[in-house]
Design an enzyme around this catalytic site. Structure first.
Site, PDB file in Angstrom:
ATOM      1  N   LEU A  27      24.849  -3.214  -9.888  1.00  0.00           N
ATOM      2  CA  LEU A  27      25.153  -2.774  -8.112  1.00  0.00           C
ATOM      3  C   LEU A  27      24.733  -3.565  -7.370  1.00  0.00           C
ATOM      4  O   LEU A  27      25.464  -4.411  -6.733  1.00  0.00           O
ATOM      5  CB  LEU A  27      24.964  -1.506  -7.406  1.00  0.00           C
ATOM      6  CG  LEU A  27      25.362  -0.240  -8.367  1.00  0.00           C
ATOM      7  CD1 LEU A  27      24.772   1.300  -7.373  1.00  0.00           C
ATOM      8  CD2 LEU A  27      27.249  -0.335  -7.899  1.00  0.00           C
ATOM      9  N   GLN A  70      16.282  -1.834  -5.511  1.00  0.00           N
ATOM     10  CA  GLN A  70      17.881  -2.134  -4.955  1.00  0.00           C
ATOM     11  C   GLN A  70      18.051  -1.148  -3.516  1.00  0.00           C
ATOM     12  O   GLN A  70      19.124  -2.180  -2.851  1.00  0.00           O
ATOM     13  CB  GLN A  70      18.985  -1.033  -6.047  1.00  0.00           C
ATOM     14  CG  GLN A  70      18.754  -1.488  -7.649  1.00  0.00           C
ATOM     15  CD  GLN A  70      19.664  -1.551  -8.543  1.00  0.00           C
ATOM     16  OE1 GLN A  70      19.597  -0.276  -9.003  1.00  0.00           O
ATOM     17  NE2 GLN A  70      20.870  -2.659  -8.566  1.00  0.00           N
ATOM     18  N   HIS A  79      18.223  -0.488 -18.608  1.00  0.00           N
ATOM     19  CA  HIS A  79      18.119  -1.309 -17.391  1.00  0.00           C
ATOM     20  C   HIS A  79      17.754  -1.031 -15.913  1.00  0.00           C
ATOM     21  O   HIS A  79      17.167  -1.709 -15.377  1.00  0.00           O
ATOM     22  CB  HIS A  79      20.241  -0.905 -17.356  1.00  0.00           C
ATOM     23  CG  HIS A  79      20.799  -1.713 -15.926  1.00  0.00           C
ATOM     24  ND1 HIS A  79      21.585  -3.218 -16.125  1.00  0.00           N
ATOM     25  CD2 HIS A  79      20.448  -1.695 -14.995  1.00  0.00           C
ATOM     26  CE1 HIS A  79      21.828  -3.349 -15.052  1.00  0.00           C
ATOM     27  NE2 HIS A  79      21.621  -2.703 -14.165  1.00  0.00           N
ATOM     28  N   GLU A  80      17.930   0.652 -15.618  1.00  0.00           N
ATOM     29  CA  GLU A  80      17.492   0.634 -14.454  1.00  0.00           C
ATOM     30  C   GLU A  80      15.614   0.293 -14.181  1.00  0.00           C
ATOM     31  O   GLU A  80      14.890  -0.019 -13.598  1.00  0.00           O
ATOM     32  CB  GLU A  80      17.442   2.307 -13.858  1.00  0.00           C
ATOM     33  CG  GLU A  80      19.015   2.719 -14.316  1.00  0.00           C
ATOM     34  CD  GLU A  80      19.909   1.630 -13.156  1.00  0.00           C
ATOM     35  OE1 GLU A  80      19.173   1.234 -12.199  1.00  0.00           O
ATOM     36  OE2 GLU A  80      20.408   1.448 -12.909  1.00  0.00           O
ATOM     37  N   GLY A  89      22.883   4.868 -12.103  1.00  0.00           N
ATOM     38  CA  GLY A  89      22.259   4.244 -11.808  1.00  0.00           C
ATOM     39  C   GLY A  89      21.764   3.694 -10.925  1.00  0.00           C
ATOM     40  O   GLY A  89      22.494   3.068 -10.735  1.00  0.00           O
TER      41      GLY A  89
END
Ligand code: NI
Length: 188
Positions: free
Chosen positions: A99, A50, A140-141, A45
């Site tokens: 990430l 980000q 999470h995303e 994801g």
């Protein structure tokens, strides 16, 4: 085009992202870039903040996790103007990584079921329920859209243990196999 991934310490990761309109410039290209960047960094994801854009958009493709959960077989989606409206079910602890925080994996507690409103890449509106691993990946995303990182959600003890490591990461002390952008704007 593969974009640099913003690393913890970057302000954009702490902002509450904004909804967008249908006429948002170059949206299709941006979505393509998000997927390309996610695949390049082996993520399941990736959220717009980000890659340094504070808008309520994220993409997921958890189909590589099909072996662990057959329901993820076709779980490739774009979420635009996403808003979670309900969280329910059991609260389960599971290891997560991000990430934007290379090299760190910790247990995070989350609900097993969510209801979420969003538009897809064709601006079709959806109001859907997700469960299990799909619900976890989405949460999470989704947190990235609200300026929340998974390390905010660990136990107080783990938080204390992580403090120095996270500071090091924000200063560029880590290794990642993908392109990154540090909080001071340096791209490596
Ligand atoms: Ni993340």
């Amino acid at each position: 085009m593969v974009l640099p991934v913003s690393i913890i310490g970057a302000n954009v990761l702490r902002q509450v992202a904004k909804d967008i309109d249908k006429d948002y410039p170059k949206l299709k290209e941006f979505i393509d870039d998000l997927f390309e960047t996610m695949y390049d960094s082996d993520g399941v994801g990736l959220a717009a903040p980000q890659v340094n854009k504070s808008i309520r958009l994220f993409v997921v493709d958890a189909s590589p996790m099909e072996e662990e959960d057959p329901e993820l077989k076709d779980f490739k989606k774009v979420f635009i103007n996403a808003h979670i409206t309900e969280r329910s079910g059991d609260i389960i602890s599971m290891e997560e990584g991000c990430l934007s925080i290379p090299g760190i994996r910790e247990e995070v507690k989350r609900e097993t079921k969510i209801r979420i409103e969003y538009y897809d890449e064709n601006w079709e509106f959806h109001d859907e329920y997700f469960e299990g691993m799909a619900a976890r990946v989405i949460q999470h995303e989704y947190d990235h859209l609200d300026g929340i990182l998974f390390t905010d959600k660990v136990s107080p003890l783990t938080k204390r243990l992580l403090k120095g490591k996270l500071r090091d990461i924000s200063r560029g002390k880590f290794s990642a196999h993908y392109k990154v952008r540090l909080g001071d704007g340096r791209v490596a």
